[in-house]
Design a protein around this motif. Sequence first.
Motif, PDB file in Angstrom:
ATOM      1  N   ASN A  47       0.584  -1.293  -0.059  1.00 46.51           N
ATOM      2  CA  ASN A  47      -0.092   0.127  -0.063  1.00 46.51           C
ATOM      3  C   ASN A  47       0.599   1.348  -0.033  1.00 46.51           C
ATOM      4  OD1 ASN A  47      -2.694  -1.125   0.503  1.00 46.51           O
ATOM      5  ND2 ASN A  47      -1.576  -2.081   2.106  1.00 46.51           N
ATOM      6  N   HIS A  86      -7.702   8.189   8.177  1.00 48.04           N
ATOM      7  CA  HIS A  86      -8.122   9.078   7.346  1.00 48.04           C
ATOM      8  C   HIS A  86      -8.738  10.325   8.154  1.00 48.04           C
ATOM      9  CE1 HIS A  86      -8.417   7.251   3.038  1.00 48.04           C
ATOM     10  NE2 HIS A  86      -7.263   6.940   3.803  1.00 48.04           N
ATOM     11  N   ASN A  96      -4.774   9.082  -2.978  1.00 43.09           N
ATOM     12  CA  ASN A  96      -5.603   8.828  -4.224  1.00 43.09           C
ATOM     13  C   ASN A  96      -5.858   7.430  -4.363  1.00 43.09           C
ATOM     14  OD1 ASN A  96      -5.459  11.475  -5.047  1.00 43.09           O
ATOM     15  ND2 ASN A  96      -3.324  11.214  -5.859  1.00 43.09           N
ATOM     16  N   SER A  97      -6.135   6.816  -3.127  1.00 44.21           N
ATOM     17  CA  SER A  97      -6.485   5.402  -2.960  1.00 44.21           C
ATOM     18  C   SER A  97      -7.484   5.020  -1.921  1.00 44.21           C
ATOM     19  CB  SER A  97      -5.489   4.606  -2.897  1.00 44.21           C
ATOM     20  OG  SER A  97      -5.615   3.022  -3.112  1.00 44.21           O
ATOM     21  N   SER A  98      -7.987   4.002  -1.949  1.00 43.14           N
ATOM     22  CA  SER A  98      -8.980   3.688  -0.789  1.00 43.14           C
ATOM     23  C   SER A  98      -8.214   3.363   0.545  1.00 43.14           C
ATOM     24  CB  SER A  98      -9.695   2.264  -1.095  1.00 43.14           C
ATOM     25  OG  SER A  98      -8.930   1.370  -1.284  1.00 43.14           O
ATOM     26  N   LYS A  99      -8.917   3.548   1.601  1.00 43.72           N
ATOM     27  CA  LYS A  99      -8.320   3.525   2.954  1.00 43.72           C
ATOM     28  C   LYS A  99      -7.951   2.080   3.172  1.00 43.72           C
ATOM     29  CE  LYS A  99     -10.471   3.992   7.599  1.00 43.72           C
ATOM     30  NZ  LYS A  99     -11.394   4.548   8.117  1.00 43.72           N
ATOM     31  N   SER A 101      -7.778  -1.344   4.943  1.00 42.08           N
ATOM     32  CA  SER A 101      -8.743  -2.233   5.573  1.00 42.08           C
ATOM     33  C   SER A 101      -8.637  -2.001   7.174  1.00 42.08           C
ATOM     34  CB  SER A 101      -8.839  -3.900   5.544  1.00 42.08           C
ATOM     35  OG  SER A 101      -7.662  -4.273   6.109  1.00 42.08           O
TER      36      SER A 101
END
Length: 118
Positions: A47, A86, A96-99, A101
Amino acid sequence: MALGTAASLVAVAAGCTYSHGDPAPACDVARETITYSAVVAPIFAANCLRCHGSTVANVIGGGNDFGSYAALSRYPQNSLLGSVRHEAGYSPMPQNSSKLSDCDIKRLEAWYAQGKPQ
């Protein structure tokens, strides 16, 4: 006979869990052994290191190098966790990506809480 073999194969295939979209096992951080090498490094490799690896951190990672245990363990806990959670006031990461898990965030929290074992 071919029909019986085919029926057996279908029955075996139907027993596969993840091939049918079943959920992954529950996150059980309390029972996991959380170390940098076994847990934290793979989370960061998947990530973070495309921007915060040792060779690119000064170019695209704002100078924040997370490419080694020594580099990551010097980084302030609140800043890192605030970013991956976040939270307001922190730059959300990965950018610019999802959080990450919830389970991976809990793993990072546990790693810090346990004294950052290598």
